[in-house]
Design an enzyme around this catalytic site. Sequence first.
Site, PDB file in Angstrom:
ATOM      1  N   ARG A 100       0.805  -1.232   0.000  1.00  0.00           N
ATOM      2  CA  ARG A 100       0.000   0.000   0.000  1.00  0.00           C
ATOM      3  C   ARG A 100       0.832   1.273   0.000  1.00  0.00           C
ATOM      4  O   ARG A 100       0.582   2.178  -0.803  1.00  0.00           O
ATOM      5  CB  ARG A 100      -0.945   0.004   1.213  1.00  0.00           C
TER       6      ARG A 100
ATOM      7  N   ASP B 176      -4.949  -4.075   3.175  1.00  0.00           N
ATOM      8  CA  ASP B 176      -3.736  -4.654   2.610  1.00  0.00           C
ATOM      9  C   ASP B 176      -4.106  -5.669   1.527  1.00  0.00           C
ATOM     10  O   ASP B 176      -4.824  -6.618   1.803  1.00  0.00           O
ATOM     11  CB  ASP B 176      -2.935  -5.341   3.715  1.00  0.00           C
TER      12      ASP B 176
END
Length: 152
Positions: free
Chosen positions: A13, A124
């Site tokens: 990310r 995630d």
Amino acid sequence: LCRGEEKSRNICRSPIAEAVFRKLVTDEKVENKWRIDSAATSAYEIGSSPDYRGQACMKKHGITMNHIARQVTKDDFQTFDYILCMDESNLRDLKRKSNQIKDCKAKIELLGSYDPQKQLIIEDPYYGNEKDFETVYEQCVRCCKAFLEKSH
């Protein structure tokens, strides 16, 4: 920065958010006003390149990714104006670490707090698929645009 109580790895990310923001400030011709980086709360993937699926997603959108994973340092809290993270676990970790820094200057927030669509958490995508990386990319674009508009 990972799901649940896992520590962030700085390969999914945050490198996507870093690359997206770097492209936005470059397109706006304000890159000289920004120092942009991403880091993990853990040492788990230090020295690693971004996840190949994230790299493929960014390439598809014409965005360059040049990042090697690193861990957040004491200096980061003292030199950056903002530290933006992806989920509650990382927010807690970063706030706890910042409390141990004498002259912490950084404002620590969730990147998702800037999302006009109110998606507070950026999940995630590590255990997901290409579609999950695309979702992270889209969230990062929305949030980074809104953050950039607010911050100058």
